[in-house]
Every structure is written in structure tokens, then in C-alpha cells.
Design a protein around this motif. Sequence first.
Motif, mmCIF file in Angstrom:
data_model
loop_
_atom_site.group_PDB
_atom_site.id
_atom_site.type_symbol
_atom_site.label_atom_id
_atom_site.label_comp_id
_atom_site.label_asym_id
_atom_site.label_seq_id
_atom_site.Cartn_x
_atom_site.Cartn_y
_atom_site.Cartn_z
ATOM 1 N N THR A 1 0.835 -1.207 0.000
ATOM 2 C CA THR A 1 0.000 0.000 0.000
ATOM 3 C C THR A 1 0.868 1.255 0.000
ATOM 4 O O THR A 1 0.540 2.256 -0.656
ATOM 5 C CB THR A 1 -0.944 0.018 1.213
ATOM 6 O OG1 THR A 1 -1.678 -1.210 1.267
ATOM 7 C CG2 THR A 1 -1.928 1.173 1.134
ATOM 8 N N PHE A 2 1.977 1.214 0.737
ATOM 9 C CA PHE A 2 2.888 2.366 0.759
ATOM 10 C C PHE A 2 3.487 2.606 -0.631
ATOM 11 O O PHE A 2 3.552 3.746 -1.106
ATOM 12 C CB PHE A 2 4.001 2.136 1.778
ATOM 13 C CG PHE A 2 5.012 3.256 1.821
ATOM 14 C CD1 PHE A 2 4.706 4.464 2.427
ATOM 15 C CD2 PHE A 2 6.273 3.096 1.235
ATOM 16 C CE1 PHE A 2 5.635 5.506 2.453
ATOM 17 C CE2 PHE A 2 7.197 4.121 1.262
ATOM 18 C CZ PHE A 2 6.871 5.331 1.880
ATOM 19 N N ILE A 3 3.914 1.505 -1.290
ATOM 20 C CA ILE A 3 4.461 1.632 -2.649
ATOM 21 C C ILE A 3 3.379 2.171 -3.589
ATOM 22 O O ILE A 3 3.637 3.043 -4.439
ATOM 23 C CB ILE A 3 4.987 0.272 -3.142
ATOM 24 C CG1 ILE A 3 6.176 -0.177 -2.282
ATOM 25 C CG2 ILE A 3 5.390 0.342 -4.615
ATOM 26 C CD1 ILE A 3 6.634 -1.589 -2.568
ATOM 27 N N ASP A 4 2.165 1.657 -3.419
ATOM 28 C CA ASP A 4 1.047 2.116 -4.237
ATOM 29 C C ASP A 4 0.769 3.605 -4.000
ATOM 30 O O ASP A 4 0.435 4.346 -4.930
ATOM 31 C CB ASP A 4 -0.199 1.292 -3.917
ATOM 32 C CG ASP A 4 -1.390 1.666 -4.770
ATOM 33 O OD1 ASP A 4 -1.281 1.619 -5.999
ATOM 34 O OD2 ASP A 4 -2.440 2.033 -4.195
ATOM 35 N N PHE A 5 0.910 4.038 -2.753
ATOM 36 C CA PHE A 5 0.693 5.448 -2.421
ATOM 37 C C PHE A 5 1.701 6.342 -3.149
ATOM 38 O O PHE A 5 1.340 7.415 -3.659
ATOM 39 C CB PHE A 5 0.803 5.649 -0.911
ATOM 40 C CG PHE A 5 0.733 7.092 -0.483
ATOM 41 C CD1 PHE A 5 -0.476 7.774 -0.488
ATOM 42 C CD2 PHE A 5 1.878 7.765 -0.085
ATOM 43 C CE1 PHE A 5 -0.537 9.106 -0.105
ATOM 44 C CE2 PHE A 5 1.825 9.091 0.306
ATOM 45 C CZ PHE A 5 0.614 9.769 0.291
ATOM 46 N N ILE A 6 2.963 5.905 -3.201
ATOM 47 C CA ILE A 6 3.984 6.675 -3.920
ATOM 48 C C ILE A 6 3.611 6.783 -5.403
ATOM 49 O O ILE A 6 3.671 7.872 -6.002
ATOM 50 C CB ILE A 6 5.373 6.025 -3.779
ATOM 51 C CG1 ILE A 6 5.782 5.951 -2.293
ATOM 52 C CG2 ILE A 6 6.398 6.792 -4.588
ATOM 53 C CD1 ILE A 6 5.875 7.294 -1.610
ATOM 54 N N ALA A 7 3.198 5.653 -5.989
ATOM 55 C CA ALA A 7 2.793 5.669 -7.399
ATOM 56 C C ALA A 7 1.563 6.555 -7.598
ATOM 57 O O ALA A 7 1.466 7.292 -8.591
ATOM 58 C CB ALA A 7 2.506 4.246 -7.874
ATOM 59 N N TYR A 8 0.646 6.492 -6.633
ATOM 60 C CA TYR A 8 -0.577 7.300 -6.728
ATOM 61 C C TYR A 8 -0.245 8.796 -6.700
ATOM 62 O O TYR A 8 -0.814 9.581 -7.472
ATOM 63 C CB TYR A 8 -1.521 6.948 -5.576
ATOM 64 C CG TYR A 8 -2.704 7.877 -5.485
ATOM 65 C CD1 TYR A 8 -3.797 7.720 -6.331
ATOM 66 C CD2 TYR A 8 -2.730 8.918 -4.555
ATOM 67 C CE1 TYR A 8 -4.879 8.579 -6.259
ATOM 68 C CE2 TYR A 8 -3.808 9.778 -4.478
ATOM 69 C CZ TYR A 8 -4.879 9.605 -5.336
ATOM 70 O OH TYR A 8 -5.948 10.467 -5.262
ATOM 71 N N VAL A 9 0.660 9.190 -5.814
ATOM 72 C CA VAL A 9 1.037 10.612 -5.715
ATOM 73 C C VAL A 9 1.612 11.099 -7.040
ATOM 74 O O VAL A 9 1.292 12.201 -7.511
ATOM 75 C CB VAL A 9 2.040 10.828 -4.564
ATOM 76 C CG1 VAL A 9 2.629 12.233 -4.618
ATOM 77 C CG2 VAL A 9 1.363 10.595 -3.220
ATOM 78 N N LEU A 10 2.449 10.274 -7.660
ATOM 79 C CA LEU A 10 3.043 10.654 -8.945
ATOM 80 C C LEU A 10 1.957 10.814 -10.016
ATOM 81 O O LEU A 10 1.983 11.766 -10.810
ATOM 82 C CB LEU A 10 4.069 9.611 -9.381
ATOM 83 C CG LEU A 10 5.313 9.489 -8.489
ATOM 84 C CD1 LEU A 10 6.196 8.340 -8.971
ATOM 85 C CD2 LEU A 10 6.105 10.794 -8.475
ATOM 86 N N CYS A 11 1.000 9.885 -10.030
ATOM 87 C CA CYS A 11 -0.093 9.971 -11.007
ATOM 88 C C CYS A 11 -0.985 11.177 -10.729
ATOM 89 O O CYS A 11 -1.401 11.884 -11.657
ATOM 90 C CB CYS A 11 -0.930 8.690 -10.980
ATOM 91 S SG CYS A 11 -0.074 7.215 -11.579
ATOM 92 N N ALA A 12 -1.274 11.415 -9.455
ATOM 93 C CA ALA A 12 -2.164 12.519 -9.089
ATOM 94 C C ALA A 12 -1.533 13.867 -9.397
ATOM 95 O O ALA A 12 -2.215 14.804 -9.824
ATOM 96 C CB ALA A 12 -2.523 12.428 -7.607
ATOM 97 N N ARG A 13 -0.226 13.979 -9.191
ATOM 98 C CA ARG A 13 0.457 15.248 -9.456
ATOM 99 C C ARG A 13 0.427 15.593 -10.954
ATOM 100 O O ARG A 13 0.405 16.768 -11.331
ATOM 101 C CB ARG A 13 1.908 15.191 -8.970
ATOM 102 C CG ARG A 13 2.041 15.288 -7.458
ATOM 103 C CD ARG A 13 3.486 15.060 -7.033
ATOM 104 N NE ARG A 13 4.372 16.093 -7.557
ATOM 105 C CZ ARG A 13 4.637 17.233 -6.944
ATOM 106 N NH1 ARG A 13 4.071 17.504 -5.773
ATOM 107 N NH2 ARG A 13 5.464 18.113 -7.476
ATOM 108 N N GLY A 14 0.438 14.582 -11.795
ATOM 109 C CA GLY A 14 0.427 14.829 -13.235
ATOM 110 C C GLY A 14 -0.953 14.847 -13.846
ATOM 111 O O GLY A 14 -1.092 15.024 -15.059
#
Length: 622
Positions: free
Chosen positions: A590-603
Motif C-alpha cells: 500500500t505504501f508503494i502504491d501510495f507513492i505511485a498514486y502521488v506521482l499519477c495525481a500530481r500529473g
Amino acid sequence: MEASTHHHQLADSKMDKTSEYPSKKINKHKGMELNVHKSSVPYTMEEENLKYTKDGTVDRFGRPVLKAKSGGWKSAILILVNQGFATLAFFGVGVNLVLFLTRVLKQNNASAANNVSKWTGTVYMFSLVGAFLSDSYMGRFRTCTSFLCIFVGGLVLLALSSQLLLLKPSGCGDGTLNCENGTPAAVGLFYLSIYLVALGNGGYQPSIATFGADQFDEEDETEAKLKVAFFSWFYLAFNLGSLFSNTVLGYFENNGMWPLGFWVSALAAMISMVVFLFGTPRYRHHIPGGNPLPRIGQVFVAAIRKNRFKLPSDAEELHELSSKHSAINGSRKILHSAGFRFLDKAAIETGDDKVEGNPKNPWRLCTVTQVEEVKCILRLLPIWLCTIIYSVVFTQMASLFVEQGAAMDTSLGNFNVPPAAMSMFDIFSVVIWIIVYRRALVPLGFKISGNPKGLTELQRMGVGLILGMLAMVTAGLVEVYRLKAASSKSHNTSSLSIFWQIPQYALIGASEVFMYVGQLEFFNNQSPDALRSFGSALCMTSMSLGNYVSSLLVTIVMDITKRENSPGWIPANLNHGHMDLFYFLLAGLTFIDFIAYVLCARGYRCVTFDKMCEQDEEQEIK
């Protein structure tokens, strides 16, 4: 695709408030003409103040709708009540379906669990069917009504087939009194009934959420705020319905009163349909936009065909209808956005396209709105993929949390708490956090950020991921202490009280409020007008894939950790395993997914609808 005349085009020229309006035909879409009769009585000041919706909604006859006489909370409350009863009916079947399969149909635990997983996954997959029909052809109201009929029919058939053909002798299936073997025809009728329930509920769910949101005009500042609140209360209604099923109906069915549980579910479904149909005169509707698959295909084909052409420096030179109406039926125009520049080539007008009298081939030339519709879908997919891991976390509440609870001390005085009943703390948490968020966090967030929503949908989904991760960490710590309190390795028990699970259930409930409510709102707001039900269906397919990924993950973990001297992390006797490590693994994922999510959300780039269209319509109506 020829642009349809917009439903708000009531007159060709402005008229003062004492004018008399003649009857005028409005061509809505192919094969459909609507007569809008204007009153011969001069307008009064009260009538002058009545405003039409500006988001493209119409009444059940396809006519423009007045805000004061349609939609709003008067319609939305009926949809919330409908959702509560429909959820009660659905979970009245689903909550103890695995027990029915093992006790009544005499399936082993593995087969029963597998059949329930297939059934649950089918429910969510049917949501794509309902969303497609709703957005393309039937519209949301007709889709909801049709699938509710299937839902009610499936529940009635389930109650009849179970009571008359399977539950023999009467009272069997309580865990002590065995049932007679059912005939192949009786078992087949049972499976037919539960898959009708799956089809009815799955097809209805994505449309009802979107249809409820349709009752608020998002182009009106006041109603737009109410629409945001609607999704929170919608999820609350969902949880209140499941609360009754998980407690009262679950108790009846666990004690062998299956016919009572199934008939109550059927009655609840009937009530939900009556409540839904009661609001028919007031509902607002969006016109279905037609099959989206050819539109999407046209964009890619046109872009490939014009690959050699150079994009103009000014996006205003790309092709769009000169009128204020969109080429997609029932949809507003979408403004051009940066990104996916290759697709913009589908909207390049060449010399052949500009030849007067030459009909524009949609497989060669697309409008900016059509191109942006495809861009919207492509931008939503990475965000959607990041929600699947959260659904894996959420799924543990109905599986590993229950198994963990069963291996703990369930006594409460002279009463033993059913491990599955601990999910009530999840529902209590949802109720509390929805109220806290709406009444406290939204005003606080507005003061800090100036955002009337408190937090954006993407921010809320990020908070939901963090809370889900904390829930897994908490569950892992509880399992550590459960293992320490286990008095014997040979028995699957521990002296640690089951009520130590309350924090992990409460954290899951809090995460739902931020993640699932945020998802509903995000996919609804960011989907094109003609694909709103598809946006809601994405939420349900995320849950479905979460179930499948969870099952796959458990299988992989067991294959890796099972050795000759070790039964693996999640054995039948949990005292021999390390389910705590599995929870910590989920927290890490979930933590790894959160990092990926932040990158997607920022873009992520939000969709922007053309406001000029609504402004022109408002002036025209006045």
C-alpha cells in the motif's frame, strides 16, 4: 456525427417577460421530436424567477427542466432511501451465502468460497454492462428501473426455490439439522436466482449513483456543493443498509431461518423499487450519448490517418462545431487540453475536410470534444489502477479479519460474538467519519485552503490509502499479540479478546470515507457527460479486481512460504503461521502504491467543460 439541437433552445430570439410564446418543435435527436407548448398567459415575476438547469438535464419527456420543480434533495432523498433498501436486500443474500452453500448444498469450504468469489466478482463485472447501456442507449432512469426489476425477480425466485425445493426438512441449514440433497433442477434454479440477483444489482449500482448526482446542477454554485455532499450520504445509505443485513438478517440466517432472510430481502428490494418510481415526475435526466466505442475508435483511426500532418500552433484552429452544441448527443463541449498531442491530430482540418458540401467523415475528422473524451478516459486509468491495491486491503475485512477474530477470545459475558459481526464497527466508523468530515473537516479545510470541498477528491483518496495502510499495520500488531497470547499451538485459539480488532475495523471504515466516497465523486466529476455511469462502474470494477488480486496474492504467498517444516503464513491453524507478516506485506504494498498514486495525481489534468455554452443558454431562456 450531426450535432443535435440542444434542449434549452426554446426560442430563436429573446422575448420580454410579457411576451406570448407559441408552440415550437425541438428536434432532440434522431427519430424524436418534442412539442414544447408555451403558455399563452403573460409571464409573472414569479415565473420569471424560475430558472432552468444549465448542465444539459431534461425531464422524462425530454423537455428543459426548471430547478424549482425538479431534482434537488427532494429527488435525491428518494434515491438514498432506495439505495439503503437495495443494499439491505443484496447483502441479505451475500452476507451468509457461503454458509448456505456449505450447510444446505453441502459444498466443502474451498468450493463454497470459490463459488462466492465468482459470484461476487460477477456482480461487479455486470456493473460494466449496466454502465454501457445507461450511457449509450437506455439512459440512467430506464437502466435503474430495468435492472431493479431483474433484481426483485431474482430475489423472489431465490426465496421460492430455497423454501420449496432445498430447505427440507423445515428448519435445516442451522448448522445442526442437515438438509436433504437437492435435485439438479432445484440446485440449478438456485444458481439461476442468485445470478439474476448479481445481474440486477450489478447493472443497477453504477447508474443509481450517477443518477442521484444528476439531480444537482453542477453548473449552479449552490447545487454543485449539494452534489458533493450527496456522495457522502449515498455511501452512508449503503452502509446503513448493509448494517441491518450483517446483524439482524445474518442472525436469522445463521440460525436456519433462511426463508425469512430471503423474503425480507425480496420485500426490501420491492420497497426500494416503489420508492424509486415514486420520484419519477421530479427526476432530472441526461440524454444517452450513444455507443462510445465507435467514437473512441474514430479518434484513434483519424489520428493515425493524419499522422503526417503538423499540429497548428494555436489549438483554436483544431476542428470543433461552430455552434454552442456538442457533436456528442446530450454532452457539453470539452475545452482543449495539453497532453496526448498525437490524438489532437484527429481534429486537424485538411483541405479535403474544408471542401464545402463534402460531408465530414468522422473516421477522418473528429471534434475537439470527441478527442478530449478519449483523453479523459486515458487520464483516469492510472488513477483507477492505483485504487486496486486499496481494494485488496478492504477485502481483508471480509476474509482474514474474520479468520483472525475466530482465533481470538470471542466471549462477552455469556455471549459469544460472531467474528463476522465485528464488521459493525467498520460501519459505525463510516457513519461517524462521514458526519465528522461533512460537519467539521470540510469547513476547516475551506478556511485553510479556500476549497469549498475541504480537500480535493485526489487528496481524499490519498488520505484513504494512508489510513488503509495504517489499518494493515494495526491488524499485524494485533496478530503479533494474539500469537503471544496463544496458550497452545495445537489449538486455533488465543486468550486475546476479539475486541482488540476494533481499531483495525475503525481505520478501514475511516479510509472508506476518504477513498470510496472520493472515488465516486472523482470519477463522476472527471468523466465526460456521456460516460458518467462508466465512471461509477470503475469504482465497482476496482473492488472486483481487489477480490481477485487478494486471492492471487494469498496463493502466491502460501506457495512461497509453505515448506516441509512450515505450513506457510496463513495455515488452517493460525497459531502455526505468521498472518502478521502478510498484513505487514499488504502495508508495504500500500505504501508503494501510495507513492505511485502521488506521482499519477500530481500529473493529472482535470477536465474543463465549456462554460460559454451554459451562459448563452441562460441568456436565451431569459
